[in-house]
Design a protein around this motif. Structure first.
Motif, PDB file in Angstrom:
ATOM      1  N   MET A   1       0.749  -1.075   0.006  1.00 40.18           N
ATOM      2  CA  MET A   1       0.061  -0.003   0.050  1.00 40.18           C
ATOM      3  C   MET A   1       0.946   1.265  -0.013  1.00 40.18           C
ATOM      4  O   MET A   1       2.235   1.304   0.304  1.00 40.18           O
ATOM      5  CB  MET A   1      -0.898   0.041   1.382  1.00 40.18           C
ATOM      6  N   LEU A   2       0.109   2.317  -0.387  1.00 35.61           N
ATOM      7  CA  LEU A   2       1.067   3.793  -0.137  1.00 35.61           C
ATOM      8  C   LEU A   2       0.735   4.377   1.273  1.00 35.61           C
ATOM      9  O   LEU A   2      -0.477   4.273   1.719  1.00 35.61           O
ATOM     10  CB  LEU A   2       0.560   4.687  -1.280  1.00 35.61           C
ATOM     11  N   ALA A   3       1.517   4.952   1.781  1.00 28.34           N
ATOM     12  CA  ALA A   3       1.617   5.678   2.844  1.00 28.34           C
ATOM     13  C   ALA A   3       2.429   6.956   2.972  1.00 28.34           C
ATOM     14  O   ALA A   3       3.418   6.839   2.202  1.00 28.34           O
ATOM     15  CB  ALA A   3       1.842   4.711   4.053  1.00 28.34           C
ATOM     16  N   ILE A   4       1.920   7.867   3.673  1.00 29.55           N
ATOM     17  CA  ILE A   4       3.162   9.051   3.953  1.00 29.55           C
ATOM     18  C   ILE A   4       3.888   8.669   5.166  1.00 29.55           C
ATOM     19  O   ILE A   4       3.488   8.322   6.146  1.00 29.55           O
ATOM     20  CB  ILE A   4       2.041  10.312   4.195  1.00 29.55           C
ATOM     21  N   THR A   5       5.239   8.863   4.889  1.00 34.64           N
ATOM     22  CA  THR A   5       6.084   8.496   5.886  1.00 34.64           C
ATOM     23  C   THR A   5       7.170   9.657   6.311  1.00 34.64           C
ATOM     24  O   THR A   5       7.305  10.408   5.370  1.00 34.64           O
ATOM     25  CB  THR A   5       6.874   7.225   5.730  1.00 34.64           C
ATOM     26  N   GLN A   6       7.698   9.629   7.348  1.00 32.25           N
ATOM     27  CA  GLN A   6       8.982  10.555   7.686  1.00 32.25           C
ATOM     28  C   GLN A   6      10.008   9.679   8.361  1.00 32.25           C
ATOM     29  O   GLN A   6       9.774   9.090   9.197  1.00 32.25           O
ATOM     30  CB  GLN A   6       8.444  11.750   8.440  1.00 32.25           C
ATOM     31  N   LYS A   7      11.149   9.866   7.876  1.00 26.86           N
ATOM     32  CA  LYS A   7      12.284   9.334   8.681  1.00 26.86           C
ATOM     33  C   LYS A   7      13.084  10.149   9.720  1.00 26.86           C
ATOM     34  O   LYS A   7      13.667   9.664  10.547  1.00 26.86           O
ATOM     35  CB  LYS A   7      13.410   8.893   7.555  1.00 26.86           C
ATOM     36  N   VAL A   8      12.842  11.409   9.713  1.00 22.48           N
ATOM     37  CA  VAL A   8      13.361  12.341  10.742  1.00 22.48           C
ATOM     38  C   VAL A   8      12.222  13.303  11.093  1.00 22.48           C
ATOM     39  O   VAL A   8      11.310  13.550  10.166  1.00 22.48           O
ATOM     40  CB  VAL A   8      14.555  13.068   9.856  1.00 22.48           C
ATOM     41  N   PHE A   9      12.519  14.002  12.312  1.00 25.75           N
ATOM     42  CA  PHE A   9      11.616  15.180  12.587  1.00 25.75           C
ATOM     43  C   PHE A   9      12.104  16.139  11.852  1.00 25.75           C
ATOM     44  O   PHE A   9      13.123  16.504  11.340  1.00 25.75           O
ATOM     45  CB  PHE A   9      11.866  15.551  13.959  1.00 25.75           C
ATOM     46  N   GLY A  10      11.125  17.109  11.268  1.00 20.39           N
ATOM     47  CA  GLY A  10      11.560  18.371  10.603  1.00 20.39           C
ATOM     48  C   GLY A  10      10.384  19.031  10.055  1.00 20.39           C
ATOM     49  O   GLY A  10       9.124  18.934  10.662  1.00 20.39           O
ATOM     50  N   GLY A  11      10.579  20.069   8.812  1.00 18.09           N
ATOM     51  CA  GLY A  11       9.562  20.856   8.231  1.00 18.09           C
ATOM     52  C   GLY A  11       8.690  19.790   7.422  1.00 18.09           C
ATOM     53  O   GLY A  11       8.929  18.648   7.252  1.00 18.09           O
ATOM     54  N   PRO A  12       7.763  20.240   6.699  1.00 19.81           N
ATOM     55  CA  PRO A  12       6.735  19.625   5.833  1.00 19.81           C
ATOM     56  C   PRO A  12       7.455  18.778   5.024  1.00 19.81           C
ATOM     57  O   PRO A  12       7.090  17.876   4.296  1.00 19.81           O
ATOM     58  CB  PRO A  12       6.157  20.596   5.051  1.00 19.81           C
ATOM     59  N   GLU A  13       8.951  19.095   4.487  1.00 19.95           N
ATOM     60  CA  GLU A  13       9.696  18.693   3.152  1.00 19.95           C
ATOM     61  C   GLU A  13       9.990  17.137   3.568  1.00 19.95           C
ATOM     62  O   GLU A  13      10.476  16.213   2.964  1.00 19.95           O
ATOM     63  CB  GLU A  13      10.850  19.263   2.950  1.00 19.95           C
ATOM     64  N   VAL A  14       9.972  16.872   5.076  1.00 19.59           N
ATOM     65  CA  VAL A  14      10.401  15.514   5.492  1.00 19.59           C
ATOM     66  C   VAL A  14       9.284  14.338   5.084  1.00 19.59           C
ATOM     67  O   VAL A  14       9.509  13.149   5.424  1.00 19.59           O
ATOM     68  CB  VAL A  14      10.541  15.293   6.894  1.00 19.59           C
ATOM     69  N   LEU A  15       8.022  14.719   4.649  1.00 17.74           N
ATOM     70  CA  LEU A  15       7.200  13.880   4.483  1.00 17.74           C
ATOM     71  C   LEU A  15       7.196  13.078   2.962  1.00 17.74           C
ATOM     72  O   LEU A  15       7.297  13.827   1.887  1.00 17.74           O
ATOM     73  CB  LEU A  15       5.700  14.526   4.614  1.00 17.74           C
ATOM     74  N   ASP A  16       7.450  11.754   3.106  1.00 18.46           N
ATOM     75  CA  ASP A  16       7.272  10.948   1.797  1.00 18.46           C
ATOM     76  C   ASP A  16       6.290  10.215   1.379  1.00 18.46           C
ATOM     77  O   ASP A  16       5.590   9.703   2.175  1.00 18.46           O
ATOM     78  CB  ASP A  16       9.109  10.277   1.865  1.00 18.46           C
ATOM     79  N   ILE A  17       6.068   9.871   0.027  1.00 24.79           N
ATOM     80  CA  ILE A  17       5.257   8.858  -0.241  1.00 24.79           C
ATOM     81  C   ILE A  17       6.071   7.635  -0.466  1.00 24.79           C
ATOM     82  O   ILE A  17       6.865   7.752  -1.331  1.00 24.79           O
ATOM     83  CB  ILE A  17       4.454   9.290  -1.446  1.00 24.79           C
ATOM     84  N   GLU A  18       5.520   6.578   0.149  1.00 22.87           N
ATOM     85  CA  GLU A  18       6.328   5.420  -0.025  1.00 22.87           C
ATOM     86  C   GLU A  18       5.442   4.088   0.058  1.00 22.87           C
ATOM     87  O   GLU A  18       4.234   4.091   0.432  1.00 22.87           O
ATOM     88  CB  GLU A  18       7.353   5.083   1.306  1.00 22.87           C
ATOM     89  N   GLU A  19       5.890   2.830  -0.451  1.00 28.11           N
ATOM     90  CA  GLU A  19       4.988   2.059  -0.586  1.00 28.11           C
ATOM     91  C   GLU A  19       5.578   0.921   0.304  1.00 28.11           C
ATOM     92  O   GLU A  19       6.698   0.662   0.697  1.00 28.11           O
ATOM     93  CB  GLU A  19       5.283   1.024  -1.962  1.00 28.11           C
TER      94      GLU A  19
END
Length: 300
Positions: A1-19
């Motif tokens: 499935m697709l999900a929004i993930t983040q690997k570090v704390f930070g601004g909106p740019e840390v949000l990624d779309i991943e499978e």
């Protein structure tokens, strides 16, 4: 499935779309195919590392969900596959599927769609639980009255017979009067501390220095209910409030919605892929009601 993930704390740019792997429900849980989710201030605060509610990265945010039950975990007999439900979760809803504990869910209100249902859980539960003890003819001040929690708190307090005062920019005054507010204060032009006094309750949805200022407009036996953290913690009337998921409360909230006593305002609807934009808008503090996010290929 697709999900929004983040690997570090930070601004909106840390949000990624991943499978990622689709989760499986355990005992007392269900798997929900997400039809809609929404943005709360808690989302961007967790993303930025300002609020410790769901742990450390790797994270998938999202506190609100409305959708269709896809799979039942062992021991679940309260709902069935195909049921439309809504609820509050501590992260995970910014995805195509999310696993949720069944006791935190309620049937989606019949007369609204998933977009409106997804806007309700966290904000409505906050208002519902924070104002549980409000009484008829009590005078309440709601800060940030046009926001996600605020506009629902205005309606709930009014429905329970309170005299409702709100702080909001002037552009939102007519809107809030339509929701039942009795009195409004433009915080950009007027110090609320000079406009009101002898209040029974202040619901502080802003926090910080608003706390001590709010304490000064309370009765000696009043209550200052703070949802953000404030400088009034030493005041004996101060109460720090934390919302908790509750399927029981969401059933009561759904009844209010279905009887026309409570309505949720949608500021805008965005694709979940534009979550960074949604966070930026939420952080601006200029949202009337809620921002809703719709994932990839949602159920009908």
């Amino acid at each position: 499935m697709l999900a929004i993930t983040q690997k570090v704390f930070g601004g909106p740019e840390v949000l990624d779309i991943e499978e990622v792997d689709r989760p499986r429900p355990g005992a007392g849980e269900v798997l929900i195919r997400v039809a809609a989710t929404s943005v709360n201030p808690a989302d961007w605060k967790v993303r930025a590392g300002l609020l410790d509610r769901i742990g450390e990265p790797l994270l998938t945010l999202g506190f609100d969900v409305s959708g269709i039950i896809e799979e039942l975990g062992p021991g679940v007999d309260r709902f069935g596959v195909g049921d439309a439900v809504y609820g509050m979760v501590f992260g995970g809803a910014n995805a195509e599927y999310v696993v949720v504990q069944v006791h935190t869910l309620a049937p989606k209100p019949h007369h609204i769609d998933h977009v409106h249902a997804a806007a309700l859980p966290t904000a409505a539960l906050t208002a519902w639980q924070a104002l549980a003890a409000i009484g008829v003819e009590q005078r309440i001040l709601v800060h940030a009255a046009a926001g996600g929690v605020g506009h629902l708190a205005v309606q709930m307090a009014k429905h329970r017979g309170a005299y409702v005062i709100g702080t909001a920019r002037a552009v939102n005054h007519e809107y809030l009067r339509g929701l039942g507010a009795d009195e409004l204060i433009d915080y950009t032009a007027t110090d609320f501390g000079t406009a009101v006094r002898d209040l029974d309750i202040v619901l502080d949805l802003v926090g910080g220095e608003y706390g001590s200022r709010s304490a000064r407009v309370l009765r000696a036996d009043g209550r200052l209910i703070d949802t953000q953290g404030s400088d009034a913690e030493d005041d004996p009337r101060y109460e720090r409030f934390y919302v908790e998921p509750s399927g029981v409360s969401l059933r009561e909230i759904a009844t209010m919605v279905e009887h026309g006593y409570l309505g949720v305002t949608i500021d805008q609807v965005l694709p979940l892929a534009e979550i960074a934009k949604a966070h930026q808008i939420s952080e601006s503090g200029r949202v009337r009601g809620k921002i809703v996010l719709v994932p990839w290929n949602p159920p009908a």
